[in-house]
Every structure is written in C-alpha cells, then in structure tokens.
Write a protein that holds these residues in place. Structure first.
Motif, PDB file in Angstrom:
ATOM      1  N   LYS A 149       0.787  -1.363   0.062  1.00  0.00           N
ATOM      2  CA  LYS A 149      -0.055   0.036  -0.009  1.00  0.00           C
ATOM      3  C   LYS A 149       0.820   1.266   0.035  1.00  0.00           C
ATOM      4  O   LYS A 149       0.679   2.244  -0.770  1.00  0.00           O
ATOM      5  CB  LYS A 149      -0.857   0.048   1.153  1.00  0.00           C
ATOM      6  N   ALA A 150       1.890   1.346   0.891  1.00  0.00           N
ATOM      7  CA  ALA A 150       2.828   2.469   0.985  1.00  0.00           C
ATOM      8  C   ALA A 150       3.410   2.645  -0.519  1.00  0.00           C
ATOM      9  O   ALA A 150       3.610   3.699  -1.171  1.00  0.00           O
ATOM     10  CB  ALA A 150       3.755   2.341   1.997  1.00  0.00           C
ATOM     11  N   ARG A 151       3.760   1.497  -1.157  1.00  0.00           N
ATOM     12  CA  ARG A 151       4.461   1.682  -2.290  1.00  0.00           C
ATOM     13  C   ARG A 151       3.611   2.375  -3.384  1.00  0.00           C
ATOM     14  O   ARG A 151       3.908   3.143  -4.087  1.00  0.00           O
ATOM     15  CB  ARG A 151       4.856   0.112  -3.007  1.00  0.00           C
ATOM     16  N   ALA A 152       2.373   1.894  -3.473  1.00  0.00           N
ATOM     17  CA  ALA A 152       1.321   2.187  -4.182  1.00  0.00           C
ATOM     18  C   ALA A 152       0.793   3.770  -4.096  1.00  0.00           C
ATOM     19  O   ALA A 152       0.756   4.554  -4.938  1.00  0.00           O
ATOM     20  CB  ALA A 152      -0.037   1.777  -4.183  1.00  0.00           C
ATOM     21  N   ASP A 153       0.759   4.225  -2.805  1.00  0.00           N
ATOM     22  CA  ASP A 153       0.794   5.618  -2.424  1.00  0.00           C
ATOM     23  C   ASP A 153       1.686   6.603  -3.058  1.00  0.00           C
ATOM     24  O   ASP A 153       1.479   7.543  -3.329  1.00  0.00           O
ATOM     25  CB  ASP A 153       0.439   5.844  -0.799  1.00  0.00           C
ATOM     26  N   VAL A 154       2.995   6.139  -2.859  1.00  0.00           N
ATOM     27  CA  VAL A 154       4.003   6.953  -3.089  1.00  0.00           C
ATOM     28  C   VAL A 154       4.066   7.197  -4.543  1.00  0.00           C
ATOM     29  O   VAL A 154       4.397   8.049  -5.355  1.00  0.00           O
ATOM     30  CB  VAL A 154       5.643   6.397  -2.713  1.00  0.00           C
ATOM     31  N   LEU A 155       3.937   5.823  -5.663  1.00  0.00           N
ATOM     32  CA  LEU A 155       3.780   6.100  -6.824  1.00  0.00           C
ATOM     33  C   LEU A 155       2.584   6.985  -7.228  1.00  0.00           C
ATOM     34  O   LEU A 155       2.745   7.692  -8.250  1.00  0.00           O
ATOM     35  CB  LEU A 155       3.496   4.747  -7.658  1.00  0.00           C
ATOM     36  N   GLU A 156       1.405   6.958  -6.602  1.00  0.00           N
ATOM     37  CA  GLU A 156       0.417   7.732  -7.032  1.00  0.00           C
ATOM     38  C   GLU A 156       0.610   9.240  -6.865  1.00  0.00           C
ATOM     39  O   GLU A 156       0.327  10.181  -7.542  1.00  0.00           O
ATOM     40  CB  GLU A 156      -0.844   7.370  -6.292  1.00  0.00           C
ATOM     41  N   GLU A 157       1.292   9.535  -5.729  1.00  0.00           N
ATOM     42  CA  GLU A 157       1.745  10.813  -5.241  1.00  0.00           C
ATOM     43  C   GLU A 157       2.797  11.486  -6.502  1.00  0.00           C
ATOM     44  O   GLU A 157       2.561  12.510  -6.930  1.00  0.00           O
ATOM     45  CB  GLU A 157       2.286  10.731  -3.987  1.00  0.00           C
ATOM     46  N   LEU A 158       3.662  10.528  -6.706  1.00  0.00           N
ATOM     47  CA  LEU A 158       4.825  11.125  -7.551  1.00  0.00           C
ATOM     48  C   LEU A 158       4.370  11.101  -8.882  1.00  0.00           C
ATOM     49  O   LEU A 158       5.043  11.840  -9.757  1.00  0.00           O
ATOM     50  CB  LEU A 158       6.060  10.411  -7.294  1.00  0.00           C
ATOM     51  N   GLY A 159       3.420  10.339  -9.309  1.00  0.00           N
ATOM     52  CA  GLY A 159       2.980  10.145 -10.693  1.00  0.00           C
ATOM     53  C   GLY A 159       2.337  11.352 -11.035  1.00  0.00           C
ATOM     54  O   GLY A 159       2.417  11.618 -12.169  1.00  0.00           O
ATOM     55  N   ARG A 160       1.980  12.324 -10.208  1.00  0.00           N
ATOM     56  CA  ARG A 160       1.477  13.614 -10.569  1.00  0.00           C
ATOM     57  C   ARG A 160       2.550  14.434 -11.036  1.00  0.00           C
ATOM     58  O   ARG A 160       2.129  15.760 -11.771  1.00  0.00           O
ATOM     59  CB  ARG A 160       0.502  14.359  -9.636  1.00  0.00           C
ATOM     60  N   VAL A 161       3.794  14.283 -10.774  1.00  0.00           N
ATOM     61  CA  VAL A 161       4.843  15.231 -11.077  1.00  0.00           C
ATOM     62  C   VAL A 161       5.113  14.945 -12.392  1.00  0.00           C
ATOM     63  O   VAL A 161       5.571  13.913 -12.748  1.00  0.00           O
ATOM     64  CB  VAL A 161       6.315  14.943 -10.256  1.00  0.00           C
ATOM     65  N   ARG A 162       5.197  16.203 -13.193  1.00  0.00           N
ATOM     66  CA  ARG A 162       5.658  15.925 -14.812  1.00  0.00           C
ATOM     67  C   ARG A 162       7.032  15.926 -14.901  1.00  0.00           C
ATOM     68  O   ARG A 162       7.574  16.809 -15.212  1.00  0.00           O
ATOM     69  CB  ARG A 162       4.817  16.953 -15.398  1.00  0.00           C
TER      70      ARG A 162
END
Length: 282
Positions: A149-162
C-alpha cells in the motif's frame, strides 16, 4: 641529486568524496589526490573502502561511519576536522545520495567546519543518461517502500509530477515494484538499469508489464536503478472530461469518478468535482 618534494597537506575540514559505483577506473584524479593527502577516511564499510584505496596505492586510517553511528561518533569526527582533513566516502557513488552522511555534514556545517564536495560517479544520473527517458526534469526519490500500500501511495503521489522518476531498487523487490507501476501508472515508459559500469551492465526499457514479464522469466541480480517516464502529454478538453465523468457516474461515486478522470487527464480535481456535481444535478 634531485630532492624529493612531498605533497602539501590538505587544509583541515570535511571532504565529501564521490567514489566509483562499480568500475574502479571511474575514480577522478581529484578524488585520488584528496584520498592520498587526507588524514583519515570516514566510510560505510571499511572493507569496501580498503579495496578502493589499495587499488589506488594508498594507506590511510579508516573510521567506520554509517546509519548506526552514535551521536558521540559524529562529535568525535567533527572535532577531529578542526585540526585534520577528513574524507567522507560511501561504498559507491556520491555520499549523501540515499546513504549515510546527512547528519554529519549538517552538524559539521553548524560547527563551522570547512566543507568541500568533490563530484564524481553517480548511479541515478548514469541510469538517466542510459535510459533515453526525458531528462529535462527528473526527481530522485530513493527506495520505494517495501509494503504494497505504501508503495502504491508513493507512486500515485509522485506520478502527478511531470518529470522522470528515479528510484533505487533491490533485485528481490524489482518484480513487485514493476507490478505496482503497471497498476498505478499505466502507459508510462519504464527503464531498469542494472549493474551500472560493471561487466554485466544492462539498461532495458519498455512498459512496466513488459519488463515484469522479462524479469519474472530472468530473475535479476545486482544493484538496480528503476526509472519511470513522465505521463504522456495528451490534450483533454472539457468535452472529453464530461464524457468520461458521465460514463463513470453511472456506476461510481463522484469522488471515485473524479479521481479516475483526474488521473487519466491530468485535469484539476476540484474543477472536475464541481463539474461532477453539476452533472449529477442535471
């Protein structure tokens, strides 16, 4: 008869020295000079650093400094820097890049100790250069969390960065991270750079699903840098968003529909939520 002239000693202080990430030939001339003339070397693993300085024909006192070092160890090192030149090295690459040293440098600076940084080999930048992914903007984020879950949360958060995202990863966890990228950031170009500067160096690119299939069939070894390209630039207008929202609102809650449309289009969530409320009221 010619007189032997000894090299001048270094001024007291802290010298942050980048070391090779694999190939010992990547040590810089300046790093070799500082390691030869310093009074001692603070290092993560004395065995690793001993191998390097032996390769350079150098003999120096080695002082272990790692994540487990106590505050008293830092205090002694900093006190010694007032009278002696102390080099700080990591096992590989630039010290302080996802490894020990941050507190030592911070406290040395606070104590007024002169600090010099010597650039050199760096795994994240080497991997970025090899990958062919966009490099005008990039974000290095260390290791992904080990828990799902923590891995997915980090990817979702950082995935917004262009920007291109750069992570360190271990061989046993690579498949789990690629699976998470395929689920959370579909459509992204991904690169796996492995064993950089060493004999079996490779840099493989493709979708997360393609790379997952490859490494499940061929379990990786060695040190890994994992890169995720930025979200593809796709223009979405209000009509696209409306169409997507209308379809999703038939089966999803507004918050879920908005989250999915925001992720797919990159449009502002607040704007999308306001529009979703309008559509639900029609």
């Amino acid at each position: 008869m010619a007189l032997m002239v000894s090299e001048p000693s270094l001024s007291p202080g802290l010298y942050i020295v980048a070391t090779p990430i694999g190939n010992l030939g990547d040590i810089t001339l300046r790093a070799s000079d500082v390691l030869a003339r310093c009074d001692g070397i603070a290092c993560e693993d004395t065995r690793v650093t001993q191998k390097l300085i032996r390769h350079l024909g150098i003999s120096k006192p080695l002082w272990r400094y790692d994540d487990h070092s106590a505050p008293n160890d830092r205090a002694r090192l900093i006190e010694s820097m007032r009278q002696r030149a102390v080099a700080l090295v990591s096992d590989a690459g630039m010290p302080l890049v996802s490894d020990p040293g941050f507190r030592l440098v911070k406290e040395a600076r606070e104590a007024g100790v002169p600090i010099t940084a010597l650039p050199g080999a760096n795994a994240p930048l080497t991997a970025l250069a090899l990958s062919g992914l966009p490099n005008d903007r990039f974000l290095f984020a260390g290791f992904l969390p080990p828990k799902e879950k923590a891995r997915a949360d980090v990817l979702e958060e950082l995935g917004r960065v262009r920007s291109t995202l750069i992570f360190f990863e271990t061989a046993p966890r690579l498949a789990k991270s690629l699976k998470a990228i395929a689920e959370v950031l579909p459509g992204r170009e991904v690169a796996v750079a492995r064993e950089l500067t060493k004999m079996f160096e490779e840099c493989r690119t493709g979708s997360a699903a393609e790379l997952l299939a490859h490494y499940e069939a061929h379990p990786p070894k060695g040190e890994i840098v994992l890169l995720v390209g930025p979200r593809p630039e796709v223009e979405h207008d209000a009509e696209d968003a409306d169409a997507m929202l209308r379809e999703l609102l038939e089966t999803e809650k507004a918050s879920s529909a908005v989250a999915q449309v925001a992720k797919a289009t990159g449009l502002d969530r607040k704007m999308l939520y306001a529009r979703a409320m309008e559509l639900k009221g029609q």
